[in-house]
Write a protein that holds these residues in place. Structure first.
Motif, PDB file in Angstrom:
ATOM      1  N   PRO A 110      16.384 -45.812 122.892  1.00  0.00           N
ATOM      2  CA  PRO A 110      17.746 -45.304 122.730  1.00  0.00           C
ATOM      3  C   PRO A 110      18.772 -46.403 122.996  1.00  0.00           C
ATOM      4  O   PRO A 110      18.497 -47.377 123.704  1.00  0.00           O
ATOM      5  N   MET A 111      19.944 -46.243 122.441  1.00  0.00           N
ATOM      6  CA  MET A 111      21.062 -47.132 122.757  1.00  0.00           C
ATOM      7  C   MET A 111      21.769 -46.544 123.970  1.00  0.00           C
ATOM      8  O   MET A 111      22.296 -45.429 123.915  1.00  0.00           O
ATOM      9  N   ALA A 163      24.333 -46.959 127.594  1.00  0.00           N
ATOM     10  CA  ALA A 163      25.579 -47.582 128.027  1.00  0.00           C
ATOM     11  C   ALA A 163      25.323 -48.944 128.655  1.00  0.00           C
ATOM     12  O   ALA A 163      24.336 -49.151 129.356  1.00  0.00           O
ATOM     13  N   ASN A 164      26.221 -49.871 128.371  1.00  0.00           N
ATOM     14  CA  ASN A 164      26.208 -51.221 128.938  1.00  0.00           C
ATOM     15  C   ASN A 164      25.015 -52.054 128.473  1.00  0.00           C
ATOM     16  O   ASN A 164      24.574 -52.956 129.164  1.00  0.00           O
ATOM     17  N   THR A 165      24.484 -51.721 127.281  1.00  0.00           N
ATOM     18  CA  THR A 165      23.445 -52.557 126.686  1.00  0.00           C
ATOM     19  C   THR A 165      23.941 -53.062 125.340  1.00  0.00           C
ATOM     20  O   THR A 165      24.658 -52.367 124.628  1.00  0.00           O
ATOM     21  N   LYS A 166      23.532 -54.276 124.988  1.00  0.00           N
ATOM     22  CA  LYS A 166      23.892 -54.873 123.709  1.00  0.00           C
ATOM     23  C   LYS A 166      22.623 -55.262 122.980  1.00  0.00           C
ATOM     24  O   LYS A 166      21.781 -55.968 123.527  1.00  0.00           O
ATOM     25  N   LEU A 167      22.485 -54.791 121.760  1.00  0.00           N
ATOM     26  CA  LEU A 167      21.301 -55.051 120.951  1.00  0.00           C
ATOM     27  C   LEU A 167      21.673 -55.970 119.793  1.00  0.00           C
ATOM     28  O   LEU A 167      22.649 -55.724 119.080  1.00  0.00           O
ATOM     29  N   THR A 168      20.881 -57.032 119.602  1.00  0.00           N
ATOM     30  CA  THR A 168      21.040 -57.906 118.443  1.00  0.00           C
ATOM     31  C   THR A 168      19.816 -57.749 117.553  1.00  0.00           C
ATOM     32  O   THR A 168      18.687 -57.980 117.994  1.00  0.00           O
ATOM     33  N   LEU A 169      20.032 -57.318 116.320  1.00  0.00           N
ATOM     34  CA  LEU A 169      18.962 -57.147 115.350  1.00  0.00           C
ATOM     35  C   LEU A 169      19.038 -58.278 114.334  1.00  0.00           C
ATOM     36  O   LEU A 169      20.085 -58.486 113.718  1.00  0.00           O
ATOM     37  N   THR A 170      17.945 -58.995 114.162  1.00  0.00           N
ATOM     38  CA  THR A 170      17.885 -60.059 113.165  1.00  0.00           C
ATOM     39  C   THR A 170      16.873 -59.670 112.095  1.00  0.00           C
ATOM     40  O   THR A 170      15.705 -59.406 112.400  1.00  0.00           O
ATOM     41  N   PHE A 190      29.171 -45.100 121.090  1.00  0.00           N
ATOM     42  CA  PHE A 190      28.783 -44.231 122.188  1.00  0.00           C
ATOM     43  C   PHE A 190      27.250 -44.247 122.281  1.00  0.00           C
ATOM     44  O   PHE A 190      26.567 -44.574 121.308  1.00  0.00           O
ATOM     45  N   PRO A 191      26.667 -43.917 123.433  1.00  0.00           N
ATOM     46  CA  PRO A 191      25.204 -43.905 123.545  1.00  0.00           C
ATOM     47  C   PRO A 191      24.562 -42.957 122.531  1.00  0.00           C
ATOM     48  O   PRO A 191      25.198 -42.015 122.044  1.00  0.00           O
ATOM     49  N   SER A 192      23.299 -43.227 122.222  1.00  0.00           N
ATOM     50  CA  SER A 192      22.577 -42.375 121.279  1.00  0.00           C
ATOM     51  C   SER A 192      21.911 -41.212 122.027  1.00  0.00           C
ATOM     52  O   SER A 192      21.664 -41.287 123.226  1.00  0.00           O
ATOM     53  N   ILE A 193      21.641 -40.162 121.291  1.00  0.00           N
ATOM     54  CA  ILE A 193      20.855 -39.044 121.809  1.00  0.00           C
ATOM     55  C   ILE A 193      19.443 -39.245 121.262  1.00  0.00           C
ATOM     56  O   ILE A 193      19.166 -38.991 120.096  1.00  0.00           O
ATOM     57  N   PRO A 227      17.888 -43.920 117.985  1.00  0.00           N
ATOM     58  CA  PRO A 227      18.691 -43.899 116.759  1.00  0.00           C
ATOM     59  C   PRO A 227      17.913 -44.478 115.578  1.00  0.00           C
ATOM     60  O   PRO A 227      16.907 -45.168 115.750  1.00  0.00           O
ATOM     61  N   VAL A 228      18.386 -44.188 114.389  1.00  0.00           N
ATOM     62  CA  VAL A 228      17.810 -44.740 113.169  1.00  0.00           C
ATOM     63  C   VAL A 228      18.768 -45.779 112.596  1.00  0.00           C
ATOM     64  O   VAL A 228      19.956 -45.511 112.442  1.00  0.00           O
ATOM     65  N   PHE A 229      18.235 -46.972 112.333  1.00  0.00           N
ATOM     66  CA  PHE A 229      18.996 -48.044 111.708  1.00  0.00           C
ATOM     67  C   PHE A 229      18.809 -47.945 110.191  1.00  0.00           C
ATOM     68  O   PHE A 229      17.678 -47.888 109.703  1.00  0.00           O
ATOM     69  N   LYS A 230      19.907 -47.901 109.450  1.00  0.00           N
ATOM     70  CA  LYS A 230      19.860 -47.859 107.988  1.00  0.00           C
ATOM     71  C   LYS A 230      20.686 -49.015 107.436  1.00  0.00           C
ATOM     72  O   LYS A 230      21.831 -49.216 107.857  1.00  0.00           O
ATOM     73  N   MET A 231      20.117 -49.764 106.492  1.00  0.00           N
ATOM     74  CA  MET A 231      20.844 -50.858 105.855  1.00  0.00           C
ATOM     75  C   MET A 231      20.918 -50.598 104.353  1.00  0.00           C
ATOM     76  O   MET A 231      19.932 -50.201 103.728  1.00  0.00           O
TER      77      MET A 231
END
Length: 320
Positions: free
Chosen positions: A277-278, A280-287, A248-251, A254-258
């Motif tokens: 923010p994340m 709707a209808n977006t795709k994020l690729t993190l490398t 779902f979209p972020s408010i 967002p924080v990415f934790k690995m």
């Protein structure tokens, strides 16, 4: 005279109630099963024919009050359920078609498109409760909590639309909008070599994600949670990644934790707030590229040289 006025008022009230409450049983010959056609929004704001599952919930005109659906001539809370291929109805044993008396209805559409690329294999959601005559604007699709902790599972790829339709003169059709975001994480060795044998497993948390979407509007709720998912090692051992995960979209951002679990039981962590923010209808690729990870006999740490989010490079110091 007052009695006559009172009787007239009661009669008017009864007539109004009769209009608001549909008959529970209708002759099947008086029911209409309309055809349908549906498209789904692409990331470039174009529309393509939908292939996947589509549910349709008839509501009263200009409202979110759930009307219901006639099954076997009886009014039930069972919504319409369709297998759709290339935008059109696809005959399937699991289909449950919409069957209604002629008239105007507010149709609420929710769908799950068939994805051409691999996606997370075990998405789940908590569905709304369907009761005829109830206000569906108070219902939600919600994330399902992982029983072992406070995180949540990824959700389905979900699309949504609301469209008023005159049954008897119009077919069912809708331009569906995606209401979730997608994320894919790829972890590689700095030198494009094989990832360290010290790594036992990796998993990711994305925090600040809305835990629900309003059934009628598809707008995110205000409560947030963390979505968790694992990364899987490639067959050649050069990277760990996930099939695209839906959220779902972020408010806010967002924080990415690995989390990297080493074979000696040590867990190393890294976190970073995303720049956007994340939505709707977006795709994020993190490398992410990993530096040295010490052997399992060592008490050392690892280094993340840089993390590219689209065109952004982030330098991360050595982690303890």
């Amino acid at each position: 005279m007052r009695k006559l006025m009172l009787f007239a008022a009661i009669a008017a009230l009864l007539a109004s109630c009769a209009d608001d409450n549909p008959p529970m049983v209708v002759e099947t010959g008086a029911l209409i099963t309309p055809k349908l056609y549906a498209t789904v929004e692409n990331t470039n704001n174009t529309q393509s024919p939908l292939t996947g599952i589509l549910t349709i919930s008839p509501c009263q005109p200009n409202s979110a009050i759930y009307y219901g659906n006639y099954v076997g001539g009886k009014l039930t809370p069972l919504y319409g359920y369709y297998n759709v291929k290339d935008g059109d109805f696809y005959q399937d044993a699991y289909n449950r078609e919409i069957s209604l008396p002629a008239g105007t209805y507010n149709m609420v559409y929710w769908g799950t498109p068939k994805y051409e690329t691999p996606i997370y294999s075990a998405p789940t959601v908590v569905e709304p409760v369907y009761v005829t005559g109830s206000d569906m604007s108070k219902q939600t699709y919600s994330m399902r909590k992982v029983s072992a902790d406070t995180t949540y599972y990824p959700v389905f790829d979900l699309v949504h639309a609301v469209k008023q339709t005159n049954i008897g003169s119009e077919n069912l059709s809708a331009e569906l909008n995606r209401v979730v975001a997608g994320i894919k994480v790829i972890v590689k060795d700095k030198n494009n070599g094989i990832l360290s044998s010290s790594i036992d497993s990796m998993y990711v948390h994305i925090t600040g994600i809305a835990t629900s979407l309003n059934f009628y509007t598809a707008q995110p709720g205000t409560a947030t949670g963390s979505v968790a998912f694992p990364l899987v090692r490639s067959t050649d051992g050069t990277q760990m990644s996930n099939a695209t995960v839906m959220l779902f979209p972020s408010i806010g951002k967002p924080v990415f934790k690995m989390f990297i679990r080493l074979k000696n039981g040590t867990v190393k962590t890294f976190q970073q707030t995303l720049e956007s923010p994340m939505t709707a209808n977006t795709k994020l690729t993190l490398t992410l590229t990993l530096g040295d990870i010490f052997s399992e006999e060592s008490s050392g740490s690892f280094t993340i040289d840089n993390w590219e989010e689209e065109s952004q490079t982030i330098d991360v110091p050595v982690l303890d």
